[in-house]
Enzyme design. Structure first.
Site, PDB file in Angstrom:
ATOM      1  N   ASN A 154     -39.261  44.219  40.752  1.00 57.07           N
ATOM      2  CA  ASN A 154     -38.955  43.437  41.947  1.00 57.07           C
ATOM      3  C   ASN A 154     -38.282  42.102  41.635  1.00 57.07           C
ATOM      4  OD1 ASN A 154     -41.805  43.381  40.982  1.00 57.07           O
ATOM      5  ND2 ASN A 154     -41.850  41.518  42.215  1.00 57.07           N
ATOM      6  N   CYS A 329     -44.887  31.788  43.497  1.00 52.60           N
ATOM      7  CA  CYS A 329     -45.932  30.983  44.114  1.00 52.60           C
ATOM      8  C   CYS A 329     -46.844  31.874  44.906  1.00 52.60           C
ATOM      9  CB  CYS A 329     -45.373  29.867  44.975  1.00 52.60           C
ATOM     10  SG  CYS A 329     -43.785  30.200  45.674  1.00 52.60           S
TER      11      CYS A 329
END
Ligand SMILES: *Cc1c(COP(=O)(O)O)cnc(C)c1O
Length: 388
Positions: A154, A329
């Site tokens: 990804n 994050c």
């Protein structure tokens, strides 16, 4: 008139295609039945729609419709595959092999199993992001029950050698699971040819709705046993209870139908756009491509930029384009991407990386605008650094 930034974050999610939305709408209020209701038309309509999606998915990966288990997405499918196998096969063995660059939805279930006493081998990757098949061969043990290697990464888009991995696993009677969240509808997937036993899928990375996915679970040669992770009414052959979410399932099917139909042409178009963007950006010095140059998703371009600060770079790009940086994050912390770190980057290099995810609705004009703004942003940041 404020213009919204150009969307180039297709690995995070994609918009629902209008054709998908149109297919879904009648299933919210008109054909609202429960597919498990076997006594009336409302149930039959919903069941027929669900059945059609199972068939589309089965065709897409060369499986049978009965081998598709609907879930809320790839995260749940990964959890069901990994924890489900661990629980069903722990008497056979308690060793699992995976890869350092996997999505957290694979790594975290493995970490959890470790707390229960399972042993996890985490393979490293080569500089190009691909696994070393001889390293995998050496990692097998008599008590290995599962290998989990993703189809397409990804972050850096690299495509792992699924058929080779499948053969190594099958020869040793070890189950092979692949997280194909980024791959479905984009590259050829064939659970027979690639000897895949379980495959995680999701709709929202291929212009389908969020909140729906599936796990392919092989029924013969070998028949995979899975301990359910959600108990209840016994839906999905007991592997995943809960009333099926018919509108989302209809959207999933339509999204896959469209993706398969357009795959060849669309991949060509995306590859051209990616190469055009890379050609323009690589005229700058000190800019490196992350991941294998050709063994990758057509729409993925992941770059590390030398001599700039990562957060300043992202800030400079943001008004014009929506891209991801090399920081992962979670909601609470910011950390350098574990995928880029695994390629041997420093923390600073990881932060100064950009992931362009080119998708179905991006145009040539957008790519040119993005290239121009990215080049000028990098140049001006580097000038500022020199002055300091
Ligand atoms: C997006 C993604 C997931 C998570 O999928 P959801 O359907 O959002 O749960 C898992 N693995 C990979 C590789 C992904 O890209």
């Amino acid at each position: 008139m404020s213009q919204r930034p150009i969307y180039l974050d297709s690995h995070a999610t994609t918009p629902v295609d209008e054709r998908v939305l149109t297919a879904m709408l009648p299933y919210f209020s008109e054909h609202f039945g429960n597919p498990s209701s076997i006594n009336h038309l409302y149930g039959w309509e919903a069941e027929a729609a669900v059945k059609q999606t199972r068939e589309f998915l089965a065709v897409a990966i060369n499986a049978t419709p009965e081998e598709i288990v609907f879930t809320s997405g790839a995260t749940e499918a990964n959890n069901l595959a990994i924890k489900g196998v661990a629980e069903a096969y722990f008497q056979k063995g308690q060793h699992i092999i995976t890869v350092v660059t996997e999505h957290s939805a694979v790594l975290d279930p493995c970490k959890y199993l470790k707390t229960l006493g399972f042993e996890i081998t985490i393979l490293s990757v080569k500089k190009d992001g691909l696994i070393d098949l001889t390293e995998l061969e050496k990692a097998f043990r008599p008590d290995t029950i599962l290998v989990s290697v993703m189809a397409a990464n990804n972050e850096i888009g690299v495509l792992q050698p699924l058929a080779e991995i499948g053969t190594l696993c099958r020869d040793r009677n070890v189950l092979f699971h692949t997280d194909a969240a980024q791959a479905i509808g984009k590259i050829l997937l064939d659970v027979q040819a690639m000897k895949i036993d379980m495959m995680s899928l999701t709709a929202h990375k291929v212009y389908g709705p969020k909140g729906i996915g599936a796990l392919y679970v092989r029924r013969r040669n070998p028949r995979v046993q899975l301990a359910p992770q959600q108990h209840g009414g016994g839906h999905e052959r007991g592997m995943r209870s809960g009333t099926l979410y018919t509108p989302q399932i209809v959207g999933f099917g339509k999204a896959i139908e469209i993706a398969l139909e357009e795959q060849a042409r669309e991949n060509q178009r995306l590859t051209q756009l990616r190469q055009r963007l890379w050609k323009k950006l690589s005229q700058l010095e000190g800019i490196h491509l992350n991941g294998h140059p050709t063994q990758r998703l057509p729409g993925n371009l992941n770059l590390t930029v030398e001599g700039v600060d990562g957060s300043a770079l992202l800030l400079g790009l943001q008004p014009v384009m929506a891209v991801s940086s090399g920081s992962a994050c979670s909601s609470v912390t910011i950390a350098p991407s574990h995928v880029l770190m695994a390629l041997g980057h420093s923390e600073q290099q990881a932060y100064a990386s950009i992931r362009f995810g080119i998708g179905r609705f991006n145009t040539l004009e957008e790519i040119d605008k993005v290239a121009k703004h990215t080049v000028s942003t990098i140049k001006s940041l580097r000038k500022q650094t020199l002055k300091v």
